[in-house]
Design a protein around this motif. Structure first.
Motif, PDB file in Angstrom:
ATOM      1  N   GLU A 236       2.755   1.535  -3.457  1.00  7.37           N
ATOM      2  CA  GLU A 236       1.900   1.878  -4.593  1.00  7.37           C
ATOM      3  C   GLU A 236       1.405   3.319  -4.522  1.00  7.37           C
ATOM      4  N   SER A 237       0.957   3.758  -3.356  1.00 12.33           N
ATOM      5  CA  SER A 237       0.394   5.105  -3.253  1.00 12.33           C
ATOM      6  C   SER A 237       1.477   6.176  -3.347  1.00 12.33           C
TER       7      SER A 237
ATOM      8  N   PHE B 202      -2.653   3.966   5.850  1.00  5.28           N
ATOM      9  CA  PHE B 202      -2.823   3.170   4.639  1.00  5.28           C
ATOM     10  C   PHE B 202      -3.916   2.125   4.856  1.00  5.28           C
TER      11      PHE B 202
ATOM     12  N   TYR C  49       0.830  -1.198   0.000  1.00  4.20           N
ATOM     13  CA  TYR C  49       0.000   0.000   0.000  1.00  4.20           C
ATOM     14  C   TYR C  49       0.872   1.258   0.000  1.00  4.20           C
TER      15      TYR C  49
ATOM     16  N   ARG D 144      -8.739  11.539   2.259  1.00  6.42           N
ATOM     17  CA  ARG D 144      -8.222  10.520   1.334  1.00  6.42           C
ATOM     18  C   ARG D 144      -7.635  11.171   0.087  1.00  6.42           C
ATOM     19  N   TRP D 145      -6.458  10.680  -0.325  1.00 14.19           N
ATOM     20  CA  TRP D 145      -5.806  11.186  -1.536  1.00 14.19           C
ATOM     21  C   TRP D 145      -5.445  10.068  -2.509  1.00 14.19           C
ATOM     22  N   HIS D 146      -5.635   8.812  -2.085  1.00 13.67           N
ATOM     23  CA  HIS D 146      -5.313   7.663  -2.929  1.00 13.67           C
ATOM     24  C   HIS D 146      -6.195   6.501  -2.458  1.00 13.67           C
TER      25      HIS D 146
ATOM     26  N   THR E 192       2.945   6.836  -6.791  1.00 10.16           N
ATOM     27  CA  THR E 192       2.225   7.669  -7.765  1.00 10.16           C
ATOM     28  C   THR E 192       2.701   9.121  -7.744  1.00 10.16           C
TER      29      THR E 192
ATOM     30  N   PHE F  93      -5.482   3.767  -1.513  1.00 15.19           N
ATOM     31  CA  PHE F  93      -4.855   3.057  -0.399  1.00 15.19           C
ATOM     32  C   PHE F  93      -4.363   3.983   0.722  1.00 15.19           C
ATOM     33  N   SER F  94      -4.559   5.300   0.595  1.00 14.99           N
ATOM     34  CA  SER F  94      -3.916   6.184   1.566  1.00 14.99           C
ATOM     35  C   SER F  94      -4.763   7.390   1.943  1.00 14.99           C
TER      36      SER F  94
END
Length: 259
Positions: free
Chosen positions: A122-123, A151, A119, A171-173, A126, A175-176
């Motif tokens: 990946e986040s 996460f 998590y 929230r910004w992703h 980006t 997963f995060s």
């Protein structure tokens, strides 16, 4: 010449496109603003160390980091609003029980409470910053932290919102989620800057596209949402410009009469 104004720009999805590139028209527009005597600033959820190169490229030394928790004017720290350590410790214990990683962030670095997790990779990947937090589960105990990252999957943050009143969660992703001090926002950071520099409300502008821009766009008099922004963000702004991919910054500055 128009009156001297201050313009705040979000980074991801606003200054930078979805490839995390700075469109040439945006760079030219920023320097044109400076030539005209305007003050250009950044207002982002990112940590200061995540956009040093961008600040250097655009010659910007006034910025709001961590969604308002770490504010710098002309290279000098003006305002800070750290997370409450005791509450962060309790949140960490709860997150460990749920197998949700946490990343701790100060103005210089970020550390994770677990050695590795997909998590996190990946986040943060980006953001294309070529930096992944290293492991230090005690990092929060030794210093002021201005933001943390939780996460978890979409919706799982609700249980944290219900239990931890000292924090806001954005929230910004997928997963995060950003963990901020309660009531902290880009708008608060901007307020500190404009008070210091003496800009009237009618000479304040802000551009953004994300959920963490809503309070900023709602409070700054001349607010512009990017065409690629979410509908909720567009509703919060006075104006809506084109997408970042379609010279949205240049178009927006022309639309509000700054260029």
């Amino acid at each position: 010449m128009t009156e001297r104004s201050i313009i705040f720009f979000d980074i991801d999805g606003t200054l930078l496109n979805h490839e995390k590139k700075l469109p040439p028209s945006t760079k030219e527009a920023i320097f044109k603003l400076k030539e005209l005597g305007h003050e250009v600033a950044i207002a982002t959820g990112r940590a200061p160390f995540m956009y040093q190169e961008l600040r250097k490229e655009l010659a910007i030394d006034t910025f709001v980091s961590y969604n308002g928790q770490y504010v710098v004017v002309n290279g000098e720290v003006l305002y800070t609003n750290p997370l409450k350590t005791s509450s962060l410790e309790k949140l960490t214990e709860f997150a460990l029980h749920n197998e949700h990683p946490v990343v701790y962030m100060d103005h210089e670095d970020m550390k994770a409470n677990v050695p590795e997790h997909h998590y996190i990779n990946e986040s943060i990947g980006t953001l294309k910053i070529n930096q992944i937090p290293t492991h230090d589960p005690h990092y929060y105990k030794e210093r002021a932290l201005y933001q943390s990252l939780l996460f978890c999957r979409v919706g799982e943050e609700k249980q944290y919102e219900q239990q931890f009143d000292d924090f806001d969660f954005i929230r910004w992703h997928p997963f995060s989620v950003d963990i901020l001090p309660k009531g902290g926002s880009k708008a608060k950071g901007i307020e500190a800057i404009v008070e210091k520099l003496g800009f009237s409300k009618k000479n304040q502008y802000a551009f953004g596209d994300g959920l963490n821009d809503i309070e900023m766009l709602s409070s700054v008099t001349n607010s512009v949402a990017m065409g690629n922004g979410e509908e909720e963000v567009k509703r919060a702004a006075k104006y809506v410009t084109k997408s970042v991919e379609d010279d949205g910054i240049l178009h927006g500055l022309q639309m509000v009469g700054l260029l």
